[in-house]
Design a protein around this motif. Structure first.
Motif, PDB file in Angstrom:
ATOM      1  N   THR A  99       0.819  -1.128  -0.122  1.00  0.00           N
ATOM      2  CA  THR A  99      -0.034   0.089   0.012  1.00  0.00           C
ATOM      3  C   THR A  99       0.901   1.189   0.096  1.00  0.00           C
ATOM      4  OG1 THR A  99      -1.998  -1.034   1.250  1.00  0.00           O
ATOM      5  CG2 THR A  99      -1.797   1.473   1.360  1.00  0.00           C
ATOM      6  N   PHE A 100       1.934   1.320   0.929  1.00  0.00           N
ATOM      7  CA  PHE A 100       2.908   2.688   0.787  1.00  0.00           C
ATOM      8  C   PHE A 100       3.556   2.543  -0.386  1.00  0.00           C
ATOM      9  CE2 PHE A 100       6.821   4.454   1.830  1.00  0.00           C
ATOM     10  CZ  PHE A 100       6.304   5.485   2.785  1.00  0.00           C
ATOM     11  N   VAL A 101       4.265   1.600  -0.882  1.00  0.00           N
ATOM     12  CA  VAL A 101       4.879   1.896  -2.120  1.00  0.00           C
ATOM     13  C   VAL A 101       4.037   2.307  -3.301  1.00  0.00           C
ATOM     14  CG1 VAL A 101       6.103   0.451  -4.030  1.00  0.00           C
ATOM     15  CG2 VAL A 101       6.656   0.100  -1.474  1.00  0.00           C
ATOM     16  N   PHE A 102       2.872   1.646  -3.537  1.00  0.00           N
ATOM     17  CA  PHE A 102       1.872   2.000  -4.525  1.00  0.00           C
ATOM     18  C   PHE A 102       1.405   3.339  -4.396  1.00  0.00           C
ATOM     19  CE2 PHE A 102       0.954  -2.818  -5.291  1.00  0.00           C
ATOM     20  CZ  PHE A 102       2.104  -3.131  -6.204  1.00  0.00           C
ATOM     21  N   VAL A 103       0.962   3.833  -3.330  1.00  0.00           N
ATOM     22  CA  VAL A 103       0.573   5.098  -3.179  1.00  0.00           C
ATOM     23  C   VAL A 103       1.386   6.150  -3.227  1.00  0.00           C
ATOM     24  CG1 VAL A 103      -0.241   6.697  -1.118  1.00  0.00           C
ATOM     25  CG2 VAL A 103      -1.359   4.278  -1.348  1.00  0.00           C
ATOM     26  N   ILE A 104       2.736   6.023  -2.947  1.00  0.00           N
ATOM     27  CA  ILE A 104       3.763   6.808  -3.258  1.00  0.00           C
ATOM     28  C   ILE A 104       3.969   7.113  -4.764  1.00  0.00           C
ATOM     29  CG2 ILE A 104       6.325   7.509  -3.147  1.00  0.00           C
ATOM     30  CD1 ILE A 104       4.961   7.943  -0.461  1.00  0.00           C
ATOM     31  N   ILE A 105       3.907   6.025  -5.376  1.00  0.00           N
ATOM     32  CA  ILE A 105       4.165   6.216  -6.726  1.00  0.00           C
ATOM     33  C   ILE A 105       2.933   6.546  -7.433  1.00  0.00           C
ATOM     34  CG2 ILE A 105       4.451   4.721  -8.927  1.00  0.00           C
ATOM     35  CD1 ILE A 105       5.817   2.287  -7.407  1.00  0.00           C
ATOM     36  N   ALA A 106       1.737   6.232  -7.113  1.00  0.00           N
ATOM     37  CA  ALA A 106       0.582   6.909  -7.950  1.00  0.00           C
ATOM     38  C   ALA A 106       0.492   8.369  -7.587  1.00  0.00           C
ATOM     39  CB  ALA A 106      -0.622   6.117  -7.169  1.00  0.00           C
ATOM     40  N   PHE A 107       0.478   8.936  -6.326  1.00  0.00           N
ATOM     41  CA  PHE A 107       0.048  10.412  -6.221  1.00  0.00           C
ATOM     42  C   PHE A 107       1.226  11.071  -6.768  1.00  0.00           C
ATOM     43  CE2 PHE A 107       2.047   9.916  -1.900  1.00  0.00           C
ATOM     44  CZ  PHE A 107       2.946  10.850  -1.733  1.00  0.00           C
ATOM     45  N   ASN A 108       2.531  10.501  -6.548  1.00  0.00           N
ATOM     46  CA  ASN A 108       3.664  11.556  -7.083  1.00  0.00           C
ATOM     47  C   ASN A 108       3.769  11.561  -8.529  1.00  0.00           C
ATOM     48  OD1 ASN A 108       5.533  12.658  -4.978  1.00  0.00           O
ATOM     49  ND2 ASN A 108       5.595  10.363  -4.343  1.00  0.00           N
ATOM     50  N   SER A 109       3.055  10.485  -9.370  1.00  0.00           N
ATOM     51  CA  SER A 109       3.143  10.350 -10.741  1.00  0.00           C
ATOM     52  C   SER A 109       2.146  11.448 -11.472  1.00  0.00           C
ATOM     53  CB  SER A 109       2.691   9.145 -11.188  1.00  0.00           C
ATOM     54  OG  SER A 109       3.719   7.987 -10.893  1.00  0.00           O
ATOM     55  N   ILE A 110       0.965  11.312 -10.582  1.00  0.00           N
ATOM     56  CA  ILE A 110      -0.171  12.182 -11.003  1.00  0.00           C
ATOM     57  C   ILE A 110       0.116  13.673 -10.779  1.00  0.00           C
ATOM     58  CG2 ILE A 110      -2.577  12.684 -10.667  1.00  0.00           C
ATOM     59  CD1 ILE A 110      -3.229   9.965  -9.635  1.00  0.00           C
ATOM     60  N   LEU A 138       2.978  15.164 -10.774  1.00  0.00           N
ATOM     61  CA  LEU A 138       4.073  15.622 -11.831  1.00  0.00           C
ATOM     62  C   LEU A 138       3.134  15.837 -13.090  1.00  0.00           C
ATOM     63  CD1 LEU A 138       6.891  16.119 -12.405  1.00  0.00           C
ATOM     64  CD2 LEU A 138       7.209  13.599 -12.931  1.00  0.00           C
ATOM     65  N   LEU A 139       2.163  14.794 -13.412  1.00  0.00           N
ATOM     66  CA  LEU A 139       1.494  15.316 -14.704  1.00  0.00           C
ATOM     67  C   LEU A 139       0.640  16.254 -14.708  1.00  0.00           C
ATOM     68  CD1 LEU A 139       1.588  11.476 -15.769  1.00  0.00           C
ATOM     69  CD2 LEU A 139       3.098  13.060 -16.532  1.00  0.00           C
ATOM     70  N   TRP A 140      -0.243  16.341 -13.587  1.00  0.00           N
ATOM     71  CA  TRP A 140      -1.224  17.438 -13.420  1.00  0.00           C
ATOM     72  C   TRP A 140      -0.844  18.791 -13.388  1.00  0.00           C
ATOM     73  CZ3 TRP A 140      -4.472  13.607 -14.316  1.00  0.00           C
ATOM     74  CH2 TRP A 140      -5.989  13.945 -14.622  1.00  0.00           C
ATOM     75  N   GLY A 141       0.244  19.196 -12.599  1.00  0.00           N
ATOM     76  CA  GLY A 141       0.730  20.560 -12.760  1.00  0.00           C
ATOM     77  C   GLY A 141      -0.641  21.553 -12.135  1.00  0.00           C
ATOM     78  N   ARG A 142      -1.339  21.091 -11.363  1.00  0.00           N
ATOM     79  CA  ARG A 142      -2.221  22.186 -10.764  1.00  0.00           C
ATOM     80  C   ARG A 142      -1.564  22.882  -9.591  1.00  0.00           C
ATOM     81  NH1 ARG A 142      -7.956  20.689  -7.552  1.00  0.00           N
ATOM     82  NH2 ARG A 142      -9.082  22.637  -7.991  1.00  0.00           N
ATOM     83  N   GLU A 143      -1.938  24.311  -9.730  1.00  0.00           N
ATOM     84  CA  GLU A 143      -1.263  25.101  -8.740  1.00  0.00           C
ATOM     85  C   GLU A 143      -1.990  25.311  -7.484  1.00  0.00           C
ATOM     86  OE1 GLU A 143      -0.524  30.319  -8.711  1.00  0.00           O
ATOM     87  OE2 GLU A 143      -1.592  29.174 -10.424  1.00  0.00           O
ATOM     88  N   ARG A 144      -0.997  25.387  -6.357  1.00  0.00           N
ATOM     89  CA  ARG A 144      -1.587  25.463  -5.230  1.00  0.00           C
ATOM     90  C   ARG A 144      -2.364  26.804  -4.792  1.00  0.00           C
ATOM     91  NH1 ARG A 144       0.809  21.051  -2.039  1.00  0.00           N
ATOM     92  NH2 ARG A 144       2.907  20.336  -3.078  1.00  0.00           N
ATOM     93  N   TYR A 145      -3.017  26.810  -3.917  1.00  0.00           N
ATOM     94  CA  TYR A 145      -4.017  27.924  -3.346  1.00  0.00           C
ATOM     95  C   TYR A 145      -3.175  28.883  -2.617  1.00  0.00           C
ATOM     96  CZ  TYR A 145      -7.346  30.927  -0.941  1.00  0.00           C
ATOM     97  OH  TYR A 145      -8.104  32.121  -0.644  1.00  0.00           O
ATOM     98  N   ARG A 146      -1.956  28.445  -1.879  1.00  0.00           N
ATOM     99  CA  ARG A 146      -1.045  29.314  -0.981  1.00  0.00           C
ATOM    100  C   ARG A 146      -0.462  30.050  -2.093  1.00  0.00           C
ATOM    101  NH1 ARG A 146       2.299  24.368   1.340  1.00  0.00           N
ATOM    102  NH2 ARG A 146       3.584  23.843  -0.227  1.00  0.00           N
ATOM    103  N   HIS A 147       0.101  29.584  -3.354  1.00  0.00           N
ATOM    104  CA  HIS A 147       0.971  30.113  -4.272  1.00  0.00           C
ATOM    105  C   HIS A 147       0.067  31.450  -5.003  1.00  0.00           C
ATOM    106  CE1 HIS A 147       3.031  30.498  -8.181  1.00  0.00           C
ATOM    107  NE2 HIS A 147       4.289  30.524  -7.287  1.00  0.00           N
ATOM    108  N   MET A 148      -1.147  31.033  -5.237  1.00  0.00           N
ATOM    109  CA  MET A 148      -2.027  32.069  -5.707  1.00  0.00           C
ATOM    110  C   MET A 148      -2.223  33.347  -4.976  1.00  0.00           C
ATOM    111  SD  MET A 148      -5.043  29.492  -7.287  1.00  0.00           S
ATOM    112  CE  MET A 148      -4.743  28.083  -8.115  1.00  0.00           C
TER     113      MET A 148
END
Length: 281
Positions: free
Chosen positions: A141-152, A154-164
């Motif tokens: 679970t730990f390994v797959f979760v780390i891979i999954a959310f980091n991959s998304i 990197l590809l999604w590129g959504r700006e954080r609210y605090r940066h806005m």
């Protein structure tokens, strides 16, 4: 059981639809970068995930069958590398967020590994198969979760609210289902929430009664605490402006889906077997 999964996924789907239209408004209302609640859970939110993964790795090492082979030795080296990585993560998180002395890192690593060993050793003799099954679920679970959310991320590129807020413009706001391309930096890795995904790994504690049989009648307490943690950490991430509501919802969802699949494979569907079906971990 399938009905429960359907209901759960339906609720998540409804929330994501709602947040597609309310993400920005919710963040406007709750944003408080100085929130003690938000800062506390920013510091401790991911800690249990690393502790769980460390314990599970130690448990896997203790419950495997001893043999003399190259494959066995290579697997041992892999366990050691993973254990050093996980224990260092557990040790560094409090040092990082609470500005502790780095000299404590190796001491904390030894402490966490030692405690994990003592606990796992006790149940590796009395409930070996149950412990191993739970440990496999925890590590994977730990390994797959780390891979999954980091991959998304990197590809999604959504700006954080605090940066806005920092740049004084909401022109970069995008709905959660609209990828913005490769992230140009950490402030453009809002979707999904890594803290929330890691916090949701707390759901693993619901497996503890499977190998510590004295706690079987306390299972609801484990479920309750896991749910509470899975709610508090995501809320804290929205408050400090690190993520939008849809970010944390998706982060939690990724973990719960992965955990459920692995649990059904290694625990639920094999609880009457004498041996673990997988010998590759």
């Amino acid at each position: 059981m399938k009905k429960k999964y359907t209901i759960g996924l339906s609720i998540i789907g409804i929330l994501l639809v709602i947040f597609a239209f309310t993400d920005l408004q919710i963040s406007h209302e709750v944003y408080n970068p100085q929130s003690k609640f938000g800062l506390l859970f920013e510091a401790i939110g991911e800690f249990p995930a690393a502790v769980i993964a460390t314990f599970c790795t130690v448990a896997l090492m203790l419950t495997r069958d001893k043999e003399k082979s190259l494959k066995y030795n290579l697997r041992t080296m892999g366990y050691i590398v993973l254990l050093l990585f996980l224990s260092s993560m557990v040790a560094m998180l409090p040092i990082k967020y609470f500005n502790g002395p780095k000299v404590l890192i190796p001491i904390l690593m030894i402490f966490y590994i030692g405690v994990s060993y003592l606990i796992a050793k006790k149940y590796a003799t009395t409930n070996k198969e149950e412990l191993r099954k739970a440990a496999i679920v925890g590590v994977l679970t730990f390994v797959f979760v780390i891979i999954a959310f980091n991959s998304i991320k990197l590809l999604w590129g959504r700006e954080r609210y605090r940066h806005m807020i920092a740049v004084g413009s909401f022109a970069g706001f995008s709905k959660w289902f609209t990828p913005q391309g490769l992230a140009s930096g950490n402030e453009f890795m809002s979707f999904p929430s890594g803290h929330s995904a890691n916090a949701a790994i707390m759901i693993w504690i619901t497996l503890i009664p499977t190998f510590i049989t004295d706690l079987k009648d306390k299972k609801n307490w484990f479920i309750g605490f896991a749910i509470l943690w899975i709610l508090l950490v995501p809320i804290s991430r929205i408050i400090v402006g690190a993520h939008f509501a849809s970010d944390v919802t998706m982060g939690v969802t990724i973990t719960l889906v992965i955990f459920t699949i692995l649990k059904n494979k290694y625990v639920k569907n094999t609880e009457d077997e004498n041996e673990i079906s997988s010998t590759t971990i």
